[in-house]
Design an enzyme around this catalytic site. Structure first.
Site, short mmCIF file in Angstrom:
data_model
loop_
_atom_site.label_atom_id
_atom_site.label_comp_id
_atom_site.label_asym_id
_atom_site.label_seq_id
_atom_site.Cartn_x
_atom_site.Cartn_y
_atom_site.Cartn_z
CG ASP A 269 13.95 75.00 22.55
OD1 ASP A 269 13.60 74.60 21.43
OD2 ASP A 269 14.28 76.17 22.80
CD GLU B 287 15.92 72.61 18.85
OE1 GLU B 287 15.49 72.97 17.74
OE2 GLU B 287 15.74 73.27 19.89
#
Length: 591
Positions: free
Chosen positions: A234, A288
């Site tokens: 993330d 990400e």
């Protein structure tokens, strides 16, 4: 556990020495073959996938009950969005304990059963690694905020801020949060500000502190030793903060992620992570990459750097809208979309690997955003985009419900939403008088993350078969009686059955993995035509981007070849050079 790690390290070292010795002739079109390059990844958002106990919240036993469905679909890697213990302020991306399972989802025994079930079906599992920030309820932050001398104080980023002559306090700099307002919050206990790029209850970790990195590597080993196959990382480019963290310039404030991302120590941190953890396992890593441009991509994924396998670049999925703050859908053209994939093919080298995706838990539904979700056009439109995703260059990522052609939810009022980003933006924009409630809600209905988080539509029974209870945590889309897995299972022409055939075709066609890509007609605003070529094998993909029929003549005297798959059943002339394409029709030929 220690013996297991030693054995894994030995095996990894042997494999690494073997791979480095692979002669050039064993490469495939210049690429080093890897299982994660050949994978089709399916993302599961646990809260919305399948509820097993009637409490209205999806859970791990519910996922286990659908593993045969996923195996039949043909995907071979499952990406599980956060399953960790969390207060759930931001959909589980605020983690309280990285070594516990969220109680609504089950327990560690359930997770172990899920992992075993995935392995038994010859699939793999990757999980979210959320280590730019934690929950403010984690032990680390509870200790950190307790006093300035606490051993955990430097696990987070604290600053005194500015004090005016009249005693007014202001944040240390002008950083805005992804979720509206300042990225700094004043904590009364120690009278200092802490940094949070996201919600106030998601304080950013201080990666400059070696003990933080050691804790992260330890928790990574914990899950890898259990048998997971890697991580979706993330907002990983945000872990290294800008040097000195000065105020953003007016230009930088137009797009803060570009200023926040790829700080000066990011390569150091990723090298260390790879050396200390990832190189010892056969992992898949995908970052990400918010704030990362295409030109910066190979600084993260070039295999010679030993950092990440691949990243999510948001140029395509965010086409027509910014990657920061509340936005509305803007205009876009097919030539713009093509130019993104064309640029990726030209900029990324044989040492880099790409991803292909147009959906995830943070974005609205593909068919409602890029296609035509009207009853007459939803099915061919959904099929077209999946055809594109599964035949372009890079590892394809699908999101739950894509295989059904699920659509956006008809959001009307603020109470319909769960997303903290929408609620914070409403306060910032509507309650301050910047925009009207009607205008704000109309725009956000088309871009909210909640569109992707409505419950999975399994059948036509109450609550779409997602739960046996009466109150799912987020409302089911009212079109579930028409769009659901059971109905599509019985329909040979459904999106679901087309997806199964498409995934099977890709699995047996290495040209769609390692083949060269060529856009045949970049400026055409109606038709996307491209080839994938591997040695003597050549495949042609032709897609009509629109709700009207098109007559399309292939450029340079090309002939279509043998039709392998089409999303619209009809007769096709073999080896034709002029094609009569139906609305949203896509075709795959072997030339």
């Amino acid at each position: 556990m220690f013996r297991t790690r030693i054995l894994r390290a030995f095996v990894a070292a042997v494999l690494l020495s073997f791979v480095s010795a692979i002669p050039a002739q064993q490469l495939v079109n210049g690429y080093e073959p890897k299982w994660w390059k050949e994978a089709v990844v399916y993302q599961i958002y646990p809260r919305s996938f399948k509820d097993s106990n009637g409490d209205g919240i999806g859970d791990i036993p519910g996922i286990i009950s659908k593993l045969d469905y996923l195996q039949k679909l043909g995907v071979n890697v499952i990406w599980l969005s956060p399953h960790y213990d969390s207060p759930n302020v931001d959909g589980g991306y605020d983690i309280r304990d990285y070594r516990k399972v969220m109680k609504e989802f089950g327990d560690m025994g359930d997770f172990d059963s899920l992992l075993a079930g995935i392995k038994q079906r010859h699939m793999r599992l990757i999980i979210d690694l959320v280590v730019n920030h934690t929950s403010d309820e984690t032990k680390w932050f509870v200790e950190s905020r307790s006093s300035k001398t606490n051993p955990y104080r430097d696990f987070y980023i604290w600053r005194p801020g500015h004090t005016a002559a009249d005693g007014t306090r202001t944040p240390p700099n002008n950083y805005p949060s992804y979720f509206s307002g300042s990225a700094w919050s004043l904590d009364p206990k120690t009278n200092e500000y802490y940094l949070h790029y996201f919600a106030a209850k998601q304080p950013d970790l201080n990666w400059d502190e070696p003990k933080v990195r050691a804790e992260v590597y330890s928790l990574m080993r914990f899950w890898l030793d259990k048998g997971v196959d890697g991580f979706r990382m993330d907002v990983i480019p945000l872990i290294s903060k800008p040097a000195g963290m000065p105020d953003l310039t007016p230009e930088q404030l137009q797009n803060p992620p570009n200023a926040y991302a790829n700080g000066p120590r990011l390569p150091e941190y990723l090298h260390e992570m790879n050396r200390e953890v990832l190189a010892k396992y056969d992992t898949m890593t995908v970052g990400e990459a918010t704030g990362t441009t295409l030109a910066q991509t190979n600084s993260l994924v070039d295999e010679r750097r030993h950092e990440l396998n691949m990243i999510f670049n948001f140029d395509a999925i965010k086409l027509g809208r910014p990657d920061f703050g509340p936005s509305v859908l803007g205009p876009w053209s097919l030539s713009q979309l093509k130019s993104i994939y064309d640029a990726h093919a030209s900029v990324l080298t044989k040492h880099d690997w790409d991803t292909v995706f147009l959906s995830n838990h943070d974005n609205p539904r593909i068919v409602s955003t890029f296609g035509d979700d009207s009853p007459a056009m939803r099915v061919p439109s959904a099929k077209l985009f999946e055809t594109m995703i599964l035949t372009l260059r890079g590892t394809p990522f699908l999101y739950q419900g894509d295989e059904l052609g699920m659509t956006d939810y008809p959001f009307k009022k603020l109470s319909d939403y769960n997303d903290i980003a929408i609620k914070n933006a409403y306060k910032d924009q509507v309650e301050s008088g910047k925009v009207s409630a009607e205008a704000f809600l109309a725009g956000q209905a088309k871009v909210t993350r909640d569109n992707a988080r409505t419950p999975m539509q399994w059948d036509g029974s109450s609550e779409a078969g997602f739960t046996t209870g009466d109150h799912p945590w987020l409302a089911v889309n009212p079109n579930y009686t028409e769009i659901n897995a059971a109905a599509e299972e019985a329909d040979p022409a459904s999106v679901l059955n087309y997806m199964r055939a498409l995934i099977k075709l890709r699995a047996g066609t290495r040209a769609f993995v390692y083949g060269d890509y060529k856009d045949l007609d970049p400026k055409n605003e109606k038709v996307y035509a491209y080839t994938r070529t591997l040695g003597e094998e050549k495949y042609l993909v032709v897609e009509n981007f629109g709700s009207s029929a098109q007559t399309y003549t292939l450029p340079d005297g090309l002939k279509a070849g043998t039709l392998l798959l089409s999303d619209i059943p009809s007769s096709h002339q073999a080896n034709a050079s002029t094609l009569n394409l139906g609305p949203w029709e896509s075709r795959i030929y072997k030339q």
